[in-house]
Design an enzyme around this catalytic site. Structure first.
Site, PDB file in Angstrom:
ATOM      1  N   HIS A 177      12.665 -15.974  22.898  1.00 25.55           N
ATOM      2  CA  HIS A 177      13.796 -16.664  23.802  1.00 25.55           C
ATOM      3  C   HIS A 177      13.572 -17.173  25.137  1.00 25.55           C
ATOM      4  CE1 HIS A 177      18.027 -17.147  25.475  1.00 25.55           C
ATOM      5  NE2 HIS A 177      18.068 -17.553  24.441  1.00 25.55           N
ATOM      6  N   SER A 208      25.796 -19.551  17.966  1.00 30.15           N
ATOM      7  CA  SER A 208      25.241 -20.084  19.081  1.00 30.15           C
ATOM      8  C   SER A 208      24.709 -21.502  18.780  1.00 30.15           C
ATOM      9  CB  SER A 208      23.891 -19.463  19.658  1.00 30.15           C
ATOM     10  OG  SER A 208      23.649 -20.073  20.955  1.00 30.15           O
ATOM     11  N   HIS A 213      28.668 -20.941  22.547  1.00 30.39           N
ATOM     12  CA  HIS A 213      28.475 -19.817  21.783  1.00 30.39           C
ATOM     13  C   HIS A 213      29.795 -19.085  21.733  1.00 30.39           C
ATOM     14  CE1 HIS A 213      26.843 -16.843  24.986  1.00 30.39           C
ATOM     15  NE2 HIS A 213      28.359 -16.719  25.020  1.00 30.39           N
TER      16      HIS A 213
END
Lengths: 327, 327
Positions: free
Chosen positions: B275, B196, B299
């Site tokens: 996150h 990512s 990603h």
């Protein structure tokens, strides 16, 4: 306690649609759902609002509601719950005119009703803790043990029994029927209602300060966004209200939001900056306070067909409730 | 541009599993996916890492990779991509010993390979903008137009063609095979790899400051969490690396994370505080900068069966790569 599905056995069907989670998914913390008696097929949630210097609605018997609550936002709201739609129909036929009829209209006073009667297949609840039910859950027989379908995006949908077989898509749109100061809103298939509440009565000291200083203002900003700009993303109406007991505000509030679809609600919740901020603030709070956190959170979410909805506004301010969707 | 599915026509099958979104879902901003030629059935992503004062891997022909990149984190990493697994097999048979053989072992130097060869059915990419492919996407023929399955939680899964019919669950676990300083990691069904990345080379002024001051430190904290504590939530290994060009760092970085399952990755991404903080910071940045934002995000995510994985570590530090899963 072992984990159980939020969908009770009597509403479990052969799936044509998949859950978001694998069968061995274990949520990181417990949550619970209300368990109405299996004999309950449909509930009625009736919001009776008033604007101006007037008394709130009352619900005399026979056929009265099983539970009534009061709250104040811009309007004074009495919310009544029935778990027998036929009883509600008899009650409303007998008492509608006392609230909405021409005979009770008076200068400076607006009155409205917003009524939803979702089937148990199209409805779900979620509670962060046991022992203090609110809203429709007060009617329930009991609560579940810890359920599996929560703490992930999509859990709300996965808790609704109908999600096993139906995408619960919206169709059509709301429409207005004007008759002078009386306005009816024609319903829309797939309309979604969420009541999402918080109870900080048990908090004190630092935890209370954390909630009031770091969480509540972010929540309020999200609620204001939905009220003022929500229509762009499918939120027809949002009220952020404080619960009243014996006429006085207590340390409990909830957001009451009408959405075009469950789908639109999901999108806001999981990706709009205003809700990401709420989620982040709540998560920071819970991480700081830990498992001893004493704020109680709950919600109830319903999706309804057009014939399960009734909306009427008499002499109300522009933008009241679903009228905001037409501004 | 009209919207298209991330799953190309030749990989579209009769569904037994549902997408999270309704058919009329419209993402709030565009994103794109790489479109390998339909003749490509499987790709090889081979990470060659080195520790200590030694040169990075090189990839002489014949049968060499279609694309090579270099990056530095704790190790110096050369990443090579093939879109023909047979060519990779020939190449690796000819060159493995030059990287991992006993003859090239030297004091103070560790070398490793981590190789995944997902089928195109079990793989997806996502790019926030066109014109600068990275990673496996460099091999692709072309890019899609704006795709439908993004900007909601579950989009990653919904972009993987196999999600149409398969829950992509993990089974079993990794295991170690020691032979002195040489360690092989026995693979695990359903292992998931995500690379990512972010490219802030085009930013300047306030936008650059916003990224470096408000976003990057939050991203780094999340990467550190996954590296140091990820195993508790199913992240076997996480590296946060800077891309090198001609041996020098450029304004591009990526996280390279091995997960027990796609599922574990989904759970972290959508609900872990680290996150949620990254997502919140990125969203605030994008809201501030608006559609003119010049940071590029992308990603690539793969899920693999056990026979699509190969891991070998020679004289490496404890905790290198997947070895961290056993600490």
């Amino acid at each position: 306690m072992s984990i159980e599905s939020a969908i009770p056995p009597h509403l479990t069907t052969d799936r044509t649609r998949t859950r978001r989670i694998p069968d061995d998914y274990a949520p990181p913390y417990p949550s619970f759902v209300a368990r109405p008696a299996p004999s309950v097929k449909q509930v009625v949630m009736a919001y009776f609002g008033v604007q101006g210097a007037a008394e709130p609605a009352t619900f005399p018997g026979p056929d009265g509601p099983g539970h009534v609550e009061y709250a104040r936002g811009e309007d004074l709201i009495a919310t009544a719950y029935w778990d027998d739609p036929a009883a509600f129909d008899r009650w409303f036929a007998a008492h509608r005119a006392e609230w909405l009829g021409d005979a009770v209209r008076e200068p400076g006073v607006g009155r409205w009703v917003e009524i939803l009667r979702p089937t148990v297949e199209a409805h779900e609840t979620l509670f962060s803790s046991l022992g203090r039910p609110e809203g429709v859950a007060v009617l329930a027989d009991e609560f579940s043990g810890p359920v599996q379908e929560h703490a992930y995006w999509g859990g709300m949908r996965d808790r609704i029994p109908l999600s096993q077989t139906d995408p619960m898509a919206a169709a059509g749109g709301l429409a207005l029927e004007h008759d002078g100061g009386r306005v009816r809103v024609r319903p829309q298939h797939g309309l979604c209602l969420i009541r999402s509440g918080q109870d900080w009565a048990d908090t004190d000291g630092e935890e209370r300060e954390l909630y009031l200083r770091d969480v509540e203002p972010v929540l309020r900003a999200g609620m204001d966004y939905l009220r003022d700009e929500g229509s762009a993303i499918g939120c027809y109406s949002n009220r952020y209200v404080t619960v009243l007991e014996d006429g006085a505000p207590v340390d409990r509030s909830y957001g009451l939001s009408w959405w075009r679809s469950l789908d639109a609600l999901e999108r806001w919740a999981e990706s709009h900056p205003t809700h990401v901020a709420i989620f982040g603030a709540a998560m920071k709070y819970l991480t700081t306070v830990g498992p001893a956190a004493r704020v109680r959170l709950y919600h109830e979410v319903s999706v309804a067909t057009a014939d399960e909805q009734y909306f009427e506004y008499v002499d109300c301010r522009p933008g009241t409730g679903l009228l905001a969707a037409f501004e």
